[in-house]
Design a protein around this motif. Structure first.
Motif, mmCIF file in Angstrom:
data_model
loop_
_atom_site.group_PDB
_atom_site.id
_atom_site.type_symbol
_atom_site.label_atom_id
_atom_site.label_comp_id
_atom_site.label_asym_id
_atom_site.label_seq_id
_atom_site.Cartn_x
_atom_site.Cartn_y
_atom_site.Cartn_z
ATOM 1 N N LYS A 171 -9.126 6.993 12.014
ATOM 2 C CA LYS A 171 -8.882 7.362 10.586
ATOM 3 C C LYS A 171 -7.861 6.481 9.972
ATOM 4 C CE LYS A 171 -10.685 12.100 11.753
ATOM 5 N NZ LYS A 171 -11.340 12.937 10.977
ATOM 6 N N MET A 172 -6.829 6.492 10.690
ATOM 7 C CA MET A 172 -5.724 5.717 9.873
ATOM 8 C C MET A 172 -6.124 4.131 9.871
ATOM 9 S SD MET A 172 -3.099 7.646 9.338
ATOM 10 C CE MET A 172 -1.891 6.483 9.122
ATOM 11 N N LEU A 196 -8.023 4.286 6.619
ATOM 12 C CA LEU A 196 -7.198 4.593 5.665
ATOM 13 C C LEU A 196 -6.566 3.020 5.272
ATOM 14 C CD1 LEU A 196 -5.312 7.700 5.755
ATOM 15 C CD2 LEU A 196 -6.626 6.996 3.771
ATOM 16 N N GLU A 197 -6.261 2.272 6.188
ATOM 17 C CA GLU A 197 -5.355 1.026 5.924
ATOM 18 C C GLU A 197 -6.439 0.017 5.102
ATOM 19 O OE1 GLU A 197 -3.809 -0.450 9.772
ATOM 20 O OE2 GLU A 197 -2.542 1.104 9.755
ATOM 21 N N TYR A 206 -10.860 5.659 -3.357
ATOM 22 C CA TYR A 206 -10.025 6.561 -3.507
ATOM 23 C C TYR A 206 -10.300 7.830 -2.776
ATOM 24 C CZ TYR A 206 -6.304 9.460 -5.578
ATOM 25 O OH TYR A 206 -5.230 10.147 -5.674
ATOM 26 N N GLY A 251 -10.418 7.838 0.598
ATOM 27 C CA GLY A 251 -8.991 7.761 1.159
ATOM 28 C C GLY A 251 -8.181 9.103 0.999
ATOM 29 N N VAL A 252 -8.582 9.934 0.122
ATOM 30 C CA VAL A 252 -8.134 11.399 -0.090
ATOM 31 C C VAL A 252 -8.485 12.250 0.975
ATOM 32 C CG1 VAL A 252 -8.023 13.349 -1.684
ATOM 33 C CG2 VAL A 252 -7.478 11.146 -2.459
ATOM 34 N N THR A 312 -7.179 11.152 4.302
ATOM 35 C CA THR A 312 -5.612 11.842 4.321
ATOM 36 C C THR A 312 -5.463 13.309 4.692
ATOM 37 O OG1 THR A 312 -5.011 10.071 2.715
ATOM 38 C CG2 THR A 312 -3.515 11.970 2.999
ATOM 39 N N CYS A 343 -6.511 13.491 8.442
ATOM 40 C CA CYS A 343 -5.310 12.912 9.149
ATOM 41 C C CYS A 343 -3.962 14.228 9.188
ATOM 42 C CB CYS A 343 -4.840 11.743 8.759
ATOM 43 S SG CYS A 343 -5.835 10.431 9.219
ATOM 44 N N GLU A 344 -3.698 14.706 7.895
ATOM 45 C CA GLU A 344 -2.821 15.626 7.906
ATOM 46 C C GLU A 344 -3.132 16.965 8.667
ATOM 47 O OE1 GLU A 344 -2.207 16.629 3.655
ATOM 48 O OE2 GLU A 344 -0.992 14.617 3.463
#
Length: 70
Positions: free
Chosen positions: A13-14, A17-18, A38, A41-42, A45, A48-49
């Motif tokens: 996932k990271m 995102l990159e 975007y 990406g949200v 994120t 991942c959080e």
């Protein structure tokens, strides 16, 4: 999006995102594509959080259990 990334690891996932950030940094991306990227990406994120929060709770639980066993 969530279904697409549901089985991905945190690291995958990271990386995704990159790639999204890299694409958004390019001047050649249209406004519509930028908005889609975007949004992805949200969502990534947030996923991942959630993973990090769960990992943090596990560590806290293990630390408390370790302290109780002493």
């Amino acid at each position: 999006m969530a279904a697409e990334t549901e089985n991905q690891t945190f690291e995958e996932k990271m990386k995704q995102l990159e790639l999204i950030v890299k694409q958004l940094d390019e001047d050649e991306v249209s406004l519509e594509s930028s908005l889609e990227l975007y949004q992805k990406g949200v969502e990534l994120t947030a996923e991942c959080e959630k993973i990090l929060k769960n990992a943090e709770l596990k560590v806290e639980t293990l630390n408390r259990k370790g302290a109780e066993d002493e």
